[in-house]
Design a protein around this motif. Structure first.
Motif, PDB file in Angstrom:
ATOM      1  N   GLU A   1       0.674  -1.196  -0.126  1.00  0.00           N
ATOM      2  CA  GLU A   1       0.008   0.093  -0.213  1.00  0.00           C
ATOM      3  C   GLU A   1       0.950   1.323   0.095  1.00  0.00           C
ATOM      4  O   GLU A   1       0.870   1.968   0.692  1.00  0.00           O
ATOM      5  CB  GLU A   1      -0.797   0.202   1.228  1.00  0.00           C
TER       6      GLU A   1
ATOM      7  N   TYR B   1      -5.560  -1.713  -3.973  1.00  0.00           N
ATOM      8  CA  TYR B   1      -6.717  -1.022  -4.049  1.00  0.00           C
ATOM      9  C   TYR B   1      -7.596  -1.759  -4.608  1.00  0.00           C
ATOM     10  O   TYR B   1      -9.132  -1.888  -4.412  1.00  0.00           O
ATOM     11  CB  TYR B   1      -6.788   0.590  -4.246  1.00  0.00           C
TER      12      TYR B   1
ATOM     13  N   ARG C   1      -9.025   5.739  -1.996  1.00  0.00           N
ATOM     14  CA  ARG C   1      -7.974   4.843  -1.771  1.00  0.00           C
ATOM     15  C   ARG C   1      -8.056   4.451  -0.309  1.00  0.00           C
ATOM     16  O   ARG C   1      -7.479   4.977   0.741  1.00  0.00           O
ATOM     17  CB  ARG C   1      -6.498   5.059  -2.157  1.00  0.00           C
TER      18      ARG C   1
ATOM     19  N   SER D   1      -7.328   1.982   2.479  1.00  0.00           N
ATOM     20  CA  SER D   1      -6.223   0.976   3.099  1.00  0.00           C
ATOM     21  C   SER D   1      -6.881  -0.283   3.792  1.00  0.00           C
ATOM     22  O   SER D   1      -8.216  -0.075   4.338  1.00  0.00           O
ATOM     23  CB  SER D   1      -5.106   1.478   3.968  1.00  0.00           C
TER      24      SER D   1
END
Length: 505
Positions: free
Chosen positions: A245, A253, A331, A333
């Motif tokens: 990431e 993602y 995005r 995580s």
């Protein structure tokens, strides 16, 4: 290979590996002393009867050490394994299956005592914590012993396996180093049991699938190869670029999104959700590889109207508010998702299995304190392997079984351009093996609620150029997570799916 065979009821006394490994290394006499203190490998052989898939089978259990040696015959390391071999007339066509877990640094206890061994430990099927002992350890009718002999292997630094004398265990701690030692063990096992012409299957779970790909390269990648009939990939992780990431890396993602959608579906965070997780997962795949991937790749060029449309769909599939997702630049995580999905309930969800929920010290952070899907099962498995090995297989090493975390400073380099250190992808090993072995087949099993090795990531890895499209890769899905066998219905399905795979020769 000289072995000390002992009865199931005999007590074992092993030299402490810590004493050997801590011997002085600066002077030759000290090294010689450390090596001379190494005892012969210890092996226990016992005989049992079990019922597997409705068949009553007498089998021999062999628990103990195999020494890896240098060219002079000096022992370097001891690999502990558990072999279960059907008794009776020799069948030259009976398969043998070699299995391990992942980590790296994990023993084979999870597949051994949770899925395919002749005994298994029962944990709650509905994603509740396993609690405290005594745990329920039962006969396992789902073991595959009706169709194949089984060998569970603990890599060096895991389980009871260890480096010997003054051997540096780091010599075995790396993608390629580890695979070479496992391939060497397989060759030695085939020698000892006269099974060179038997059908052979190798497989693992999690990093164990990475190991399986590296091992197939060691077994079939040279002219003195060991041909394999099948590779078993349970919760596959082959292309590690998806797990990074890092800023600018959009792939993770995309491949994580369908697993997030599945978890949102499971926890009822999806309005008017479809009837099945399979249906919703497919919708999420199409969104992830289409509009979502396109939007991420456009970066700062993404227009406001397209961003708003993608933001709305992203919120629908993940169950996370548009405001939160907008703040995260579309995005999300994984650690934030675990914490945010059920924040309104004061709960987090599991990494290995998104069905599990936990409660943190407080509800304000952006990542969980721990993984409830790991601490919800680990105590039961550690108890089970020690109970089975020490009390019933007669193998009682004077050391602690390392379930996970037994290695350090893993060498991830597999070569390639610029040393291969920037991009770890072992999937091409499998593609090459499929191209060069027309009899090889690959079985892949993935849990919908697994974030450690997301199912869409596995699909991506094995759908690249270089993989034959002739149907020799087959896919199976389960309504649980990383260790799908903790759910009773999935254990039965997993066992049946693999039984069919191995039997279809």
């Amino acid at each position: 290979m000289k072995k000390l065979l002992i009865a199931a009821v005999s007590a074992l006394a092993l030299a402490s590996p810590a004493v050997a490994q801590n011997a002085p290394r600066a002077e030759a006499p000290a090294r010689e002393s450390a090596q001379s203190a190494i005892p012969d490998p210890v092996v226990s052989v016992t005989r049992h009867l079990g019922t597997f898939n409705g068949q009553r089978i007498n089998y021999r259990a062999i628990a103990g050490e195999t020494y890896l040696k240098d060219r002079t015959g000096k022992p370097l390391a001891a690999i502990t394994s558990y072999s279960y071999i059907k008794e009776g007339p020799t069948d030259p066509n009976r398969p043998v299956t070699f299995l391990w877990n992942g980590g790296p640094g994990s023993g084979s206890v999870w597949l051994h005592m949770g899925a395919f061994g002749p005994k298994r430990v029962v944990v709650p099927s509905d994603a509740r914590d396993d609690g405290a002992p005594p745990f329920n350890i039962i006969d396992n009718p789902e073991s595959l012993l009706d169709v194949t002999d089984l060998v569970f292997i603990d890599p060096i630094g895991t389980g009871f396996s260890r480096a010997l004398g003054d051997t540096d265990p780091a010599n075995y701690w790396g993608v390629t180093k580890d695979a070479k030692s496992m391939a060497e063990f397989i060759r030695l096992w085939l020698n000892e049991h006269n099974r060179w012409n038997a059908p052979k299957y190798i497989g693992g779970e999690s990093y164990g699938t990475t190991r399986a790909a590296a091992v197939i390269n060691e077994l079939e990648g040279t002219y003195t190869d060991v041909s394999v009939n099948g590779i078993i990939l349970i919760s596959a992780i082959l292309d590690f670029s998806q797990a990074a990431e890092a800023q600018g890396n959009e792939l993770g993602y995309v491949t994580n999104l369908p697993s997030m959608a599945a978890a949102a579906w499971y926890h009822n965070k999806v309005p008017n959700k479809p009837a099945t997780v399979e249906e919703f997962a497919q919708q999420a795949r199409e969104f992830a590889i289409g509009p979502y991937a396109s939007a991420l790749l456009k970066g700062n060029s993404l227009g406001a109207d397209e961003r708003a449309q993608v933001l709305s769909q992203l919120s629908y599939f993940t169950g996370i508010s548009q405001q939160y997702l907008s703040n995260a630049n579309l995005r999300l995580s994984l650690s934030r998702f675990y914490k945010e999905l059920l924040r309104d309930r004061g709960q987090t969800i599991g990494r290995l299995d998104g069905r599990y929920v936990g409660v943190d010290y407080d509800n304000a952070g952006d990542r969980p304190d721990n993984d409830p899907s790991f601490y919800g099962i680990d105590g039961a498995y550690t108890a089970a392997i020690n109970w089975w090995s020490r009390e019933h297989l007669g193998y009682r090493p004077d050391t602690v079984y390392s379930s996970i975390g037994g290695t350090r400073d893993w060498d991830w380099n597999i070569g390639g351009p610029r040393g291969g250190q920037g991009y770890l992808n072992v999937a091409p090993y499998i593609g090459k093996a499929l191209r060069e072995n027309s009899g090889l087949r690959v079985w892949v099993g993935q849990g919908y609620y697994d974030f450690a090795t997301p199912f869409f990531g596995a699909e991506y890895s094995l759908n690249r150029p270089g993989f034959p499209t002739d149907g020799r890769i087959e896919w199976h899905y389960y309504e649980s997570g990383h260790m799908m066998y903790v759910r009773d219905q999935d254990l039965q399905k997993l066992s049946g799916d693999l039984r069919t795979f191995i039997g279809r020769r």
